[in-house]
Design a protein around this motif. Structure first.
Motif, short mmCIF file in Angstrom:
data_model
loop_
_atom_site.label_atom_id
_atom_site.label_comp_id
_atom_site.label_asym_id
_atom_site.label_seq_id
_atom_site.Cartn_x
_atom_site.Cartn_y
_atom_site.Cartn_z
N ASN A 47 40.96 50.25 37.84
CA ASN A 47 42.01 50.86 38.07
C ASN A 47 41.83 52.35 38.59
OD1 ASN A 47 44.39 52.66 38.21
ND2 ASN A 47 45.54 51.06 37.17
N PRO A 48 41.70 52.76 40.02
CA PRO A 48 41.51 53.88 40.30
C PRO A 48 41.94 55.27 39.65
CG PRO A 48 41.77 52.67 42.14
CD PRO A 48 42.47 52.04 40.87
N GLY A 60 38.57 53.98 48.14
CA GLY A 60 38.11 52.93 49.39
C GLY A 60 38.75 51.53 49.19
N ASP A 61 38.07 50.61 49.68
CA ASP A 61 38.51 49.34 49.86
C ASP A 61 38.11 48.47 48.57
OD1 ASP A 61 39.46 46.66 50.83
OD2 ASP A 61 38.03 46.55 52.20
N LEU A 62 39.06 48.66 47.58
CA LEU A 62 38.46 48.16 46.13
C LEU A 62 38.67 46.63 46.04
CD1 LEU A 62 39.58 51.23 44.20
CD2 LEU A 62 37.20 50.86 45.30
N ARG A 63 37.87 45.94 46.82
CA ARG A 63 38.05 44.24 46.50
C ARG A 63 36.66 43.76 46.92
NH1 ARG A 63 38.05 42.43 51.67
NH2 ARG A 63 38.56 43.73 53.40
N ALA A 64 36.50 42.51 46.76
CA ALA A 64 35.23 41.82 46.78
C ALA A 64 34.94 42.14 48.29
CB ALA A 64 34.90 40.59 46.45
N GLY A 65 33.68 42.55 48.57
CA GLY A 65 33.38 42.96 50.01
C GLY A 65 33.81 44.35 50.62
N GLY A 66 34.57 44.97 49.80
CA GLY A 66 34.99 46.55 50.06
C GLY A 66 33.99 47.38 49.77
N THR A 67 34.14 48.66 50.58
CA THR A 67 33.24 49.69 50.17
C THR A 67 33.96 50.62 49.68
OG1 THR A 67 33.58 50.64 52.74
CG2 THR A 67 31.70 49.13 52.39
N PHE A 68 33.33 51.61 48.78
CA PHE A 68 34.02 52.62 48.13
C PHE A 68 33.27 53.90 48.34
CE2 PHE A 68 31.57 50.18 45.29
CZ PHE A 68 30.92 51.14 44.44
N ARG A 80 30.82 41.39 43.70
CA ARG A 80 31.52 40.40 43.10
C ARG A 80 32.51 40.84 42.03
NH1 ARG A 80 27.83 36.44 39.54
NH2 ARG A 80 29.23 34.84 39.08
N CYS A 81 33.55 40.21 42.20
CA CYS A 81 34.50 40.79 41.29
C CYS A 81 35.35 39.29 40.53
CB CYS A 81 35.72 41.49 42.01
SG CYS A 81 36.99 42.26 40.88
N GLU A 82 35.29 39.20 39.36
CA GLU A 82 35.77 37.87 38.58
C GLU A 82 36.62 38.62 37.56
OE1 GLU A 82 32.62 35.20 37.60
OE2 GLU A 82 32.08 35.46 39.86
N GLN A 83 37.87 38.93 37.72
CA GLN A 83 38.73 39.64 37.07
C GLN A 83 39.16 38.58 35.51
OE1 GLN A 83 42.23 41.16 38.43
NE2 GLN A 83 43.20 41.42 36.54
N PRO A 84 38.93 39.09 34.40
CA PRO A 84 38.54 40.30 33.83
C PRO A 84 37.07 40.51 33.29
CG PRO A 84 39.85 39.13 32.25
CD PRO A 84 39.54 38.33 33.33
N VAL A 89 28.59 45.91 41.78
CA VAL A 89 28.79 46.82 42.97
C VAL A 89 27.30 47.33 43.14
CG1 VAL A 89 30.97 47.55 42.31
CG2 VAL A 89 28.92 49.02 41.58
N SER A 90 26.96 47.38 44.61
CA SER A 90 25.91 47.88 45.12
C SER A 90 25.97 49.35 45.56
CB SER A 90 25.50 47.01 46.30
OG SER A 90 24.37 47.56 46.92
N LEU A 91 25.20 50.26 45.17
CA LEU A 91 25.34 51.79 45.67
C LEU A 91 24.25 52.05 46.54
CD1 LEU A 91 25.60 52.71 41.95
CD2 LEU A 91 27.52 52.33 43.46
N GLY A 92 24.78 53.08 47.44
CA GLY A 92 23.74 53.81 48.37
C GLY A 92 23.73 52.83 49.56
#
Length: 192
Positions: A47-48, A60-68, A80-84, A89-92
């Motif tokens: 949760n931001p 940003g776009d806080l869903r799988a595939g989104g950038t932030f 990848r996001c499999e709640q909970p 996340v990939s950085l850079g």
């Protein structure tokens, strides 16, 4: 802000190696249990509004595939996001770092969070000095886990600044403990 040593459980770090999209990586692994249900810990990590309280501001776009974007830490992509239970996340821009959060429910309503930070970067600059990138993770994650614990307990002060935790004298002991733990881990790895 004071540390309650009766409830504080230090992360137990490990150093692993594995391949990520950017190449072969060293992986700092931190495990920490929190006295909170898995849904609450997940929400605090995704949760931001809550994330900004203990980690940093993320937009940003806080869903799988989104950038932030992360304040003071650059950009990333949600892989990848499999709640909970799982967030990767990939950085850079080139994906030199990858962070994976794994949450599991434990006995009595507690939740174990395993954070794996994989990096292909050898060194990181802090304050004009170069340090081993793995070493830096201890001083970054230990105080953040303290802040997350306090957020989950409802004891994190309203004026706590997650983007300047390193300037908070009350966080200095956690930073020092984290740095020392990672220095020991790196020394053991060199001797192996």
């Amino acid at each position: 802000m004071t540390t309650d040593t009766n409830t504080l459980a230090e992360p137990q770090p490990e150093l692993l190696r594995r391949a990520i999209a950017a190449g072969e990586a060293r992986v700092a692994v931190f495990r920490r249990s929190f006295d909170a249900p898995i849904e609450d810990v997940w929400d605090a990590c995704t949760n931001p509004e809550r994330l900004a309280r203990w980690y940093t501001t993320v937009t940003g776009d806080l869903r799988a595939g989104g950038t932030f974007q992360q304040t003071n830490m650059g950009s990333g992509r949600i892989v990848r996001c499999e709640q909970p239970h799982l967030l990767t996340v990939s950085l850079g821009e080139n994906g030199a770092d990858e962070i994976e959060l794994r949450l599991s429910a434990g006995d009595g309503g507690a939740t174990t969070l395993e954070l794996q930070h994989a990096t292909t970067i050898d060194q990181h600059e802090i304050g004009g000095q170069m340090f081993d990138a793995i070493y830096c993770m201890g001083g970054g994650y230990y105080p953040r886990f303290v802040a997350l614990d306090r957020l989950l307990r409802g004891t994190l002060p309203d004026d706590y600044d997650s983007t300047a935790f390193h300037l908070n004298p009350e966080m200095r002991p956690a930073i020092d403990r984290g740095s020392a733990a990672m220095a020991q881990l790196l020394e053991a790895d060199r001797g192996a």
